[in-house]
Design a protein around this motif. Structure first.
Motif, mmCIF file in Angstrom:
data_model
loop_
_atom_site.group_PDB
_atom_site.id
_atom_site.type_symbol
_atom_site.label_atom_id
_atom_site.label_comp_id
_atom_site.label_asym_id
_atom_site.label_seq_id
_atom_site.Cartn_x
_atom_site.Cartn_y
_atom_site.Cartn_z
ATOM 1 N N LYS A 71 3.098 6.649 -10.274
ATOM 2 C CA LYS A 71 2.545 5.631 -9.378
ATOM 3 C C LYS A 71 3.416 5.405 -8.141
ATOM 4 N N LYS A 123 -4.812 1.545 -0.870
ATOM 5 C CA LYS A 123 -4.684 0.259 -1.555
ATOM 6 C C LYS A 123 -3.302 0.069 -2.174
ATOM 7 N N ASN A 124 -2.309 0.848 -1.683
ATOM 8 C CA ASN A 124 -0.985 0.795 -2.323
ATOM 9 C C ASN A 124 -0.268 -0.503 -1.994
ATOM 10 N N THR A 125 0.755 -0.775 -2.778
ATOM 11 C CA THR A 125 1.625 -1.915 -2.515
ATOM 12 C C THR A 125 3.009 -1.413 -2.143
ATOM 13 N N GLY A 126 3.640 -2.062 -1.177
ATOM 14 C CA GLY A 126 4.972 -1.647 -0.743
ATOM 15 C C GLY A 126 4.897 -0.740 0.462
ATOM 16 N N PRO A 130 5.820 3.011 -1.471
ATOM 17 C CA PRO A 130 4.473 2.627 -1.912
ATOM 18 C C PRO A 130 4.228 2.961 -3.375
ATOM 19 N N ARG A 131 3.560 2.032 -4.058
ATOM 20 C CA ARG A 131 3.210 2.230 -5.455
ATOM 21 C C ARG A 131 1.703 2.054 -5.624
ATOM 22 N N ASP A 133 -1.717 0.929 -7.128
ATOM 23 C CA ASP A 133 -2.266 -0.169 -7.930
ATOM 24 C C ASP A 133 -3.134 0.480 -9.005
#
Length: 413
Positions: A71, A123-126, A130-131, A133
């Motif tokens: 991820k 739609k990644n976070t960071g 990036p990770r 979701d």
């Protein structure tokens, strides 16, 4: 034939069984980190791995029922098909398919597709790291033919991937022979300057020319001439023409800057690691080249294959490293410095023997390049046909489940 699609979360779950790494180490479990996953094959290089991160932190348990999905920075496609039990970094999430409905190999091939990765990146976070979701992944729609058909598809995709890998390995072996051939023909590169006549570059260059400045706007798709840029020169001494831009030019510019088969191309400006790349142009007459490239034509004392091979060996590379000037991001090799670089001048007959054999090997490698490109295209076309060209990401919302835990399926033709 129409194939039902279903949200992945209805046929696959995230198996987040956590173990203490030190306990797993005590039970003899191998630890798999992101760095141990081959993004091209999905294989795990356990021989290069460590054991449970030296006993620190937590890890996910997995076995041969799972697909491990990396991820962290999902664009790296660190997705593995484990063949054994073990424990993994918590950046590798074990996906557990419902074996009665979803084949593990089918899931592996589907989740590696570019539309899936692109949807996760959107739609990644960071920002810096990036990770994915994972709830977004579970909400994606996956085509779900019967299990027998899934397994047939896996067999086809596995064979296409194996053709691609074996072709790539063959061309790598063909090109790896050239340095050995150089050593066999001329002897130890470290002693060449002592055993042969020596000349400075300026003495063996009959013609040199920097290329044309062309902005992005001046590179239209319907341009008359191919435009070779510095990214066409590889770090292992080749010129690859598969991704040429186009440009237009005056009659005078073409006369001065056209390329001919056998020209040496030298990258004069780039990052500190890449500046000084060199390769032999093998292509049609008439293509033009970028101003960060110097076209070099040699006198009759040296043959391009010898010069190119010499500058790929450690001694030749060291000579170029010594004349690089600039910062890490912007570095240059100026002709006044290149002109003074010394190189050996073996007898022409010896150079000719080497050049003939090197050309044959490179011709084989180029044929394998073409075969590898066809294998890539075949695998991409097969994947697109099997999984469809539609968007992998369905609007992100809670999955609708019936009383039995199922979900309604849609149909795609």
């Amino acid at each position: 034939m129409s194939v039902a699609t279903i949200e992945l979360g209805n046929v696959c779950s995230l198996d987040r069984r956590v173990t203490v790494a030190s306990e797993a180490l005590g039970r003899g479990l191998e630890f798999v980190g992101m760095e141990h996953v081959d993004p091209e094959t999905g294989q795990i290089a356990l021989g290069q791995g460590s054991r449970t991160g030296e006993g620190k932190g937590q890890a996910f348990l997995f076995d041969d029922r799972h697909v491990l999905f990396g991820k962290l920075r999902p664009y790296l496609r660190k997705i593995a098909l484990p063949r054994h039990s073990g424990c993994a970094s918590t950046e590798l999430v074990p996906l557990l398919p419902d074996a009665a409905r979803l084949d593990r190999g089918y899931l592996f091939h589907w989740v590696r597709r570019r539309p899936v990765i692109d949807a996760l990146m959107a739609k990644n976070t960071g920002a810096r790291m990036p990770r994915a979701d994972m709830s977004v992944l579970l909400d994606m729609a996956i085509p779900l033919p019967p299990l027998d058909e899934q397994r047939r598809i896996v067999g086809l995709l596995d064979r296409a991937a194996e053709i691609r890998r074996s072709t790539d390995a063959a061309r790598s072996r063909a090109r790896a022979i050239i340095p050995a051939l150089f050593l066999d023909t001329f002897g130890d590169p470290a002693t060449l300057l002592e055993r042969y006549l020596v000349a400075e570059m300026d003495q063996i260059i009959s013609d040199k020319q920097l290329g044309l400045v062309r902005s992005t706007r001046e590179q239209p798709e319907d341009g008359t001439y191919g435009y070779v840029r510095m990214n066409s020169i590889t770090t292992d001494g080749r010129v690859v023409l598969g991704d040429l831009r186009r440009t237009n030019a005056s009659e005078y510019e073409v006369a001065v800057n056209e390329l001919r088969d056998g020209d040496l191309l030298f990258n004069t400006r780039n990052s500190i690691e890449l500046v000084g790349k060199m390769g032999i142009y093998r292509g049609p007459a008439g293509n033009l080249f970028n101003n960060n490239i110097m076209r070099i034509r040699l006198s009759d004392k040296l043959i391009p294959e010898f010069v190119n091979a010499y500058f790929q060996c450690p001694e030749g590379r060291a000579a170029i490293e010594a004349i690089k000037k600039g910062t890490t991001s912007v570095c240059a090799v100026y002709y006044k410095d290149l002109a003074r670089v010394r190189l050996p001048v073996p007898p022409l007959a010896l150079q000719s023997v080497f050049a003939e054999q090197a050309q044959r090997l490179e011709a084989i490698a180029r044929a394998l390049d073409t075969a590898c490109a066809k294998a890539e295209a075949m695998a991409a076309a097969l994947s697109a046909e099997v999984f469809g060209q539609g968007q992998a990401y369905r609007r992100h919302q809670p999955r609708l489940r019936g009383a039995s835990g199922g979900a309604s399926a849609t149909m795609v033709g």
